[in-house]
Structures are given as structure tokens and as C-alpha cells.
Design an enzyme around this catalytic site. Structure first.
Site, PDB file in Angstrom:
ATOM      1  N   GLU A  84      -8.819   0.482  -2.757  1.00 29.73           N
ATOM      2  CA  GLU A  84      -9.690   0.562  -1.575  1.00 29.73           C
ATOM      3  C   GLU A  84     -10.603   1.760  -1.739  1.00 29.73           C
ATOM      4  OE1 GLU A  84      -7.330   0.841   1.919  1.00 29.73           O
ATOM      5  OE2 GLU A  84      -6.329  -1.048   1.563  1.00 29.73           O
ATOM      6  N   THR A 135      -6.670   6.651  10.389  1.00 26.49           N
ATOM      7  CA  THR A 135      -6.580   5.550   9.431  1.00 26.49           C
ATOM      8  C   THR A 135      -7.863   4.748   9.562  1.00 26.49           C
ATOM      9  OG1 THR A 135      -5.257   3.635   8.743  1.00 26.49           O
ATOM     10  CG2 THR A 135      -5.334   4.090  11.101  1.00 26.49           C
ATOM     11  N   THR A 136      -8.044   3.730   8.703  1.00 24.24           N
ATOM     12  CA  THR A 136      -9.260   2.921   8.752  1.00 24.24           C
ATOM     13  C   THR A 136      -9.285   2.169  10.075  1.00 24.24           C
ATOM     14  OG1 THR A 136      -8.870   2.635   6.399  1.00 24.24           O
ATOM     15  CG2 THR A 136     -10.630   1.332   7.365  1.00 24.24           C
ATOM     16  N   ASN A 195       0.857  -1.185   0.000  1.00 26.34           N
ATOM     17  CA  ASN A 195       0.000   0.000   0.000  1.00 26.34           C
ATOM     18  C   ASN A 195       0.902   1.248   0.000  1.00 26.34           C
ATOM     19  OD1 ASN A 195      -1.431   2.272   1.066  1.00 26.34           O
ATOM     20  ND2 ASN A 195      -3.062   0.907   1.734  1.00 26.34           N
ATOM     21  N   HIS A 216      -5.746   3.667  -1.565  1.00 21.53           N
ATOM     22  CA  HIS A 216      -7.073   4.006  -1.033  1.00 21.53           C
ATOM     23  C   HIS A 216      -7.411   5.405  -1.518  1.00 21.53           C
ATOM     24  CE1 HIS A 216      -9.698   4.437   2.882  1.00 21.53           C
ATOM     25  NE2 HIS A 216     -10.387   4.657   1.772  1.00 21.53           N
ATOM     26  N   HIS A 219      -3.487  -4.431   7.893  1.00 17.24           N
ATOM     27  CA  HIS A 219      -3.601  -3.267   8.770  1.00 17.24           C
ATOM     28  C   HIS A 219      -2.712  -3.437   9.995  1.00 17.24           C
ATOM     29  CE1 HIS A 219      -4.989   0.386  10.583  1.00 17.24           C
ATOM     30  NE2 HIS A 219      -5.596   0.654   9.459  1.00 17.24           N
ATOM     31  N   GLY A 220      -1.766  -2.526  10.110  1.00 20.06           N
ATOM     32  CA  GLY A 220      -0.881  -2.531  11.275  1.00 20.06           C
ATOM     33  C   GLY A 220       0.200  -3.598  11.234  1.00 20.06           C
ATOM     34  N   ARG A 252      -9.512   8.101  -0.833  1.00 19.53           N
ATOM     35  CA  ARG A 252     -10.436   8.534   0.227  1.00 19.53           C
ATOM     36  C   ARG A 252     -11.301   9.677  -0.261  1.00 19.53           C
ATOM     37  NH1 ARG A 252      -8.657   6.663   5.634  1.00 19.53           N
ATOM     38  NH2 ARG A 252     -10.366   7.968   6.349  1.00 19.53           N
ATOM     39  N   ARG A 265      -7.044  12.879   0.950  1.00 17.19           N
ATOM     40  CA  ARG A 265      -5.947  13.376   1.789  1.00 17.19           C
ATOM     41  C   ARG A 265      -4.580  12.877   1.305  1.00 17.19           C
ATOM     42  NH1 ARG A 265      -7.001  10.107   7.406  1.00 17.19           N
ATOM     43  NH2 ARG A 265      -9.041  11.080   7.179  1.00 17.19           N
ATOM     44  N   HIS A 266      -4.561  11.747   0.576  1.00 24.31           N
ATOM     45  CA  HIS A 266      -3.253  11.311   0.040  1.00 24.31           C
ATOM     46  C   HIS A 266      -3.357  10.981  -1.451  1.00 24.31           C
ATOM     47  CE1 HIS A 266      -5.094   7.575   1.398  1.00 24.31           C
ATOM     48  NE2 HIS A 266      -4.684   7.677   2.650  1.00 24.31           N
ATOM     49  N   ARG A 275       3.172  18.943   1.114  1.00 21.15           N
ATOM     50  CA  ARG A 275       3.596  20.181   0.442  1.00 21.15           C
ATOM     51  C   ARG A 275       2.788  20.466  -0.823  1.00 21.15           C
ATOM     52  NH1 ARG A 275       8.596  22.385   2.045  1.00 21.15           N
ATOM     53  NH2 ARG A 275       8.543  22.172   4.296  1.00 21.15           N
ATOM     54  N   GLY A 294       1.295  -1.353   4.345  1.00 21.33           N
ATOM     55  CA  GLY A 294       1.648  -0.027   3.867  1.00 21.33           C
ATOM     56  C   GLY A 294       2.581   0.748   4.762  1.00 21.33           C
ATOM     57  N   HIS A 295       2.071   1.217   5.892  1.00 20.65           N
ATOM     58  CA  HIS A 295       2.782   2.208   6.697  1.00 20.65           C
ATOM     59  C   HIS A 295       4.188   1.759   7.097  1.00 20.65           C
ATOM     60  CE1 HIS A 295       3.773   4.462  10.395  1.00 20.65           C
ATOM     61  NE2 HIS A 295       3.266   5.463   9.702  1.00 20.65           N
ATOM     62  N   GLU A 320     -11.104  -9.142   3.479  1.00 20.73           N
ATOM     63  CA  GLU A 320      -9.808  -8.800   4.060  1.00 20.73           C
ATOM     64  C   GLU A 320     -10.016  -8.688   5.557  1.00 20.73           C
ATOM     65  OE1 GLU A 320      -7.586  -5.548   2.370  1.00 20.73           O
ATOM     66  OE2 GLU A 320      -6.380  -5.343   4.194  1.00 20.73           O
ATOM     67  N   ASP A 370      -0.116   4.460  -0.154  1.00 19.25           N
ATOM     68  CA  ASP A 370      -0.823   5.692   0.215  1.00 19.25           C
ATOM     69  C   ASP A 370       0.097   6.734   0.856  1.00 19.25           C
ATOM     70  OD1 ASP A 370      -3.197   4.531  -0.557  1.00 19.25           O
ATOM     71  OD2 ASP A 370      -3.947   4.208   1.480  1.00 19.25           O
ATOM     72  N   HIS A 371       0.985   6.241   1.739  1.00 21.86           N
ATOM     73  CA  HIS A 371       1.741   7.224   2.524  1.00 21.86           C
ATOM     74  C   HIS A 371       2.910   7.838   1.767  1.00 21.86           C
ATOM     75  CE1 HIS A 371      -1.041   6.867   5.630  1.00 21.86           C
ATOM     76  NE2 HIS A 371      -0.761   5.599   5.907  1.00 21.86           N
TER      77      HIS A 371
END
Ligand code: PXP
Length: 243
Positions: free
Chosen positions: A69, A99-100, A6, A42, A192-193, A44, A48-49, A17, A214-215, A154, A8-9
Site C-alpha cells: 500500500e 489510520t486510512t 496486513n 503500508h 478495513h475494520g 507510509r 510510522r510503522h 521502542r 490487519g488490526h 479495494e 503493519d501493526h
């Protein structure tokens, strides 16, 4: 086991920026070079990303599969219907969340599934997109997902990620849910996580066929580069898998 990254980040850093770097599409291609089986993003509602243009460029640029997503906002379902990603995962979405936070509540509308969700699932399946639902690892959610006729679920691994050092109970719930989902004819994904420290116990659950991470990978990529971050995670997953 398929391993989806993922990105996204990567877009989160760009949006800090509102410039054009770093580019999540270029990052996705690097993830593929390093062994990712697919890319997850994702889109959203608050953008936001990931932005609409990223989704379009991603579809054109990647050679593996895209897992998009989304929630049930009409414009996003329409974009997904037009672009036809390989799969789409419905997730709950609240603007104020970081986050979700949990799986979909499939009992909204007095015990009947949300009609918007039902309609969005039918629309995407109708154009050949494989649909997955992000759910908590519990029996009712799995039954409801099966009734909705989707291809996959999932399982939300957030509770496991928060508690794995203290108790085995969340891991046992994931294993039980994976068994139930497989018995109900659903493909089982999880995410997730998940991190370099906690991924292996989940990767070892044989019924789980896909992980979305992802993160932790984007964070590690700051220290070692994204290709190394992805291949390190790939190696951990491969080592945990007995099949
Ligand atoms: N799966 C789903 C459905 C998600 O919403 C997310 C977070 O965007 C992930 C997996 C990846 O979670 P993390 O970034 O914590 O690895």
C-alpha cells in the site's frame, strides 16, 4: 477467496521502542505458514510503522504475494518500481490520521483524476505491477477507477465495520459496488475494520475475491499467537464462502 494479512501493526509495536522486535517479516512468514495467501504492508510517508528496509526484506522473505500500500510520494513509488511487489494498492494518506480514513478521492483537480496518481499508476503498471485503488464503495469512484485503467479496486469496508450492528445499508452498498466493479472489468478486493465478528457477511459477497485484514488479527495474536489468529480468521472466511 484470497486472504491477505496486513502486518503493519507488528511494526507499530516495534517502533514504539525503535528496536528490532517484533519483526514484521518474521510475522509475515508465520502468517503464510498459517494459511495467508499474501501479505499486505503500508509504507507510509511518515514511516510510522513499516520502514523501507522492511519492504526490501519482505520481498525477499515471503513465498506468497506482497501487496504494497502506498500514496504517490516519489521516493515510495520509486521503491515500488524497483522492488516490483505482486500488487500495489494506492491509498489516500494524511499525516494526522490514525489510520486510512476513507477511499481515494478520484475527483481531485476539478473533476479530473490527480495527475500524480495517473503517473504513478502508469509507472507501476509499466513494470508489471498489478495496481489496485482503495476507494469508497460508490458508483463514481468505481467509474473513475475503471477509467484509470487499473486491474482492481479495494472497497473500503470501514463504514460497514462501524455500522453493521445497526443497519444493513453499508453491506448493501458493498454488494452493489462489488457488482458494479465486476461489471466494469475490475477485480474486487475489500478491507478495513474487518474483525472476527464482522468478516463473514463481507466474505460471503461472491464478487469479492480478496480480503485485507490487519488490526484485528495482530490484536488477537497477542492472546493466541499469530498462527492461531490467522488460521481462525481463515476458517471464518472459508465457512462464509459459498463458492
Ligand atoms: N486495506 C487498506 C487499504 C488499509 O489501508 C488497511 C489499513 O492499513 C487495511 C485494509 C486493513 O485494515 P485493518 O487494519 O482495519 O484490518
Amino acid at each position: 477467496m484470497r486472504f491477505f494479512v496486513n502486518v503493519d501493526h507488528v511494526a507499530t509495536v516495534r517502533q514504539a521502542r525503535r528496536t528490532d522486535e517484533p519483526d514484521p517479516v518474521a510475522a509475515a512468514v508465520a502468517c503464510e505458514r498459517a494459511g495467508a495467501d499474501g501479505i499486505t504492508i503500508h509504507l507510509r510517508e511518515d514511516r510510522r510503522h513499516i520502514l523501507d528496509d522492511d519492504v526490501m526484506r519482505m520481498c525477499a522473505a515471503i513465498a506468497t504475494h506482497l501487496n504494497l500500500e502506498l500514496a504517490t510520494a516519489d521516493d515510495i513509488v520509486k521503491l515500488a518500481t524497483d522492488l516490483k511487489p505482486h500488487h500495489a494498492t494506492f491509498v489516500p494518506e494524511r499525516r494526522e490520521e490514525i489510520t486510512t480514513e476513507g477511499g481515494l478521492d478520484l475527483t481531485v483537480d476539478s473533476g479530473r483524476p490527480d495527475p500524480r496518481l495517473k503517473h504513478a499508476i502508469a509507472t507501476l503498471r509499466g513494470v508489471g505491477v498489478r495496481v489496485s485503488l482503495f476507494i469508497d464503495p460508490d458508483k463514481t469512484s468505481i467509474q473513475r477507477a475503471a477509467e484509470l485503467g487499473v486491474e482492481a479496486v479495494e472497497l473500503h469496508t470501514g463504514e460497514y465495520a462501524n455500522q453493521y450492528r445497526d443497519t444493513n445499508a453499508p453491506l448493501e452498498r458493498l454488494q452493489e459496488a462489488a457488482n458494479l466493479a465486476e461489471a466494469a472489468g475490475l477485480a474486487v478486493h475489500a478491507g478495513h475494520g474487518l474483525t472476527y465478528r464482522n468478516v463473514q457477511l463481507v466474505a460471503a459477497i461472491p464478487e469479492i475475491e480478496e480480503l485485507n485484514i490487519g488490526h484485528s488479527i495482530v490484536s488477537r495474536s497477542i492472546m493466541v499467537g499469530i498462527e492461531s489468529a490467522v488460521s481462525e480468521m481463515r476458517a471464518l472466511i472459508a465457512a462464509a464462502r459459498v463458492d
